[in-house]
Design a protein around this motif. Structure first.
Motif, PDB file in Angstrom:
ATOM      1  N   GLY A  44       0.681  -1.134  -0.003  1.00 19.81           N
ATOM      2  CA  GLY A  44       0.122   0.049  -0.082  1.00 19.81           C
ATOM      3  C   GLY A  44       0.825   1.303   0.038  1.00 19.81           C
ATOM      4  O   GLY A  44       2.070   1.062   0.014  1.00 19.81           O
TER       5      GLY A  44
ATOM      6  N   ASN B  71      -3.497   0.716   5.200  1.00 20.56           N
ATOM      7  CA  ASN B  71      -3.630   0.284   3.671  1.00 20.56           C
ATOM      8  C   ASN B  71      -4.932  -0.234   3.384  1.00 20.56           C
ATOM      9  O   ASN B  71      -5.188  -0.081   2.177  1.00 20.56           O
ATOM     10  N   ASN B  72      -5.282  -1.197   4.217  1.00 21.34           N
ATOM     11  CA  ASN B  72      -6.671  -1.934   3.800  1.00 21.34           C
ATOM     12  C   ASN B  72      -7.611  -1.180   3.676  1.00 21.34           C
ATOM     13  O   ASN B  72      -8.404  -1.097   2.710  1.00 21.34           O
TER      14      ASN B  72
ATOM     15  N   LYS C 218      -7.425   0.907   0.242  1.00 21.68           N
ATOM     16  CA  LYS C 218      -7.170   0.199  -1.060  1.00 21.68           C
ATOM     17  C   LYS C 218      -8.026   0.243  -2.192  1.00 21.68           C
ATOM     18  O   LYS C 218      -7.693   0.141  -3.408  1.00 21.68           O
TER      19      LYS C 218
END
Ligand code: FE2
Length: 243
Positions: A36, A75-76, A79
């Protein structure tokens, strides 16, 4: 991940496993960590550098697991949000009201956690002492001198109910102020800049100090790196300080 990159990753698994086995447990990123825009900054010194005031195991777990978890979760969350993912961290935190409500709390907590800890590691690893020069003058002018700043900073940190942070903020004109925030909130969310701060979550001190947060707060000053803090002060005045 594309099929070809998946094949490349799978082909490299034995080598990766060998590397992972050779690294200390704290340095291993969680297996599910996605790639990410944000990444864990390396600890700028050995985990033992702040001994005896902050033990190496606490540093290893705090950096390698807690900070990594904030980066992974951020980052999740980002995304599927390319424009937000492209923002520098301090800009993302200053624009939380533009973040979709479905991910806003997750971004607030984890971008805040990533920013706070990215500030935290570099301002430690020193030998304590006192600030000098222009920064010392600012401490005298705005915070009543070093001793008073330390006393009030420690009291604010001890008085922060539950988890949170105590900060000294710096304005573009160099003016300093003492403040605290709960959880992983940060003055960056208000468009301010952080000169330095201390983490009063239990994960920062519990292995060595258990419930003795005031003792940890007092000991923490022995590891402050005033050279790094002075660099942050200069950057803030130049308008180049991010997180
Ligand atoms: Fe922390």
């Amino acid at each position: 991940m594309t099929p070809s990159s998946r094949r490349a990753v799978l082909a490299g698994l034995p080598a990766l496993a060998a590397i992972a086995l050779s690294r200390p447990a704290w340095a291993q990123a969680p297996a599910a960590a996605p790639s990410g825009p944000h990444s864990l900054p390396p600890l700028p010194y050995a985990p033992s550098a702040n001994e005896p005031h902050i033990d190496a195991q606490t540093m290893e777990i705090h950096h390698g697991r807690h900070h990594q978890a904030y980066v992974t979760a951020l980052n999740n969350a980002l995304k599927d949000h390319g424009q937000l993912a492209a923002l520098p961290l301090h800009e993302l935190l200053a624009k939380l009201d533009e973040v979709p409500e479905s991910i806003r709390t997750t971004v607030r907590n984890n971008a805040g956690g990533h920013a706070n800890h990215s500030m935290f590691w570099p301002v430690m690893g020193g030998r304590g002492g006192m600030p000098s020069g222009e920064l010392a003058e600012a401490v005298n002018r705005d915070l009543g001198g070093f001793d008073r700043m330390k006393t009030e900073f420690n009291a604010a940190g001890a008085g922060r109910f539950g988890s949170g942070w105590v900060f000294v903020t710096v304005a573009r004109d160099g003016k300093l102020a003492l403040t605290t925030r709960p959880n992983q909130d940060t003055p960056l969310m208000d468009g301010q800049r952080v000169l330095f701060g201390n983490d009063v979550w239990e994960h920062a001190y519990y292995l060595k100090y258990q419930n003795r947060r005031p003792e940890y707060l007092n000991a923490w000053w022995n590891v402050v790196n005033w050279d790094r803090v002075a660099e942050r002060y200069a950057a803030a005045k130049a308008g180049t300080l991010g997180v």
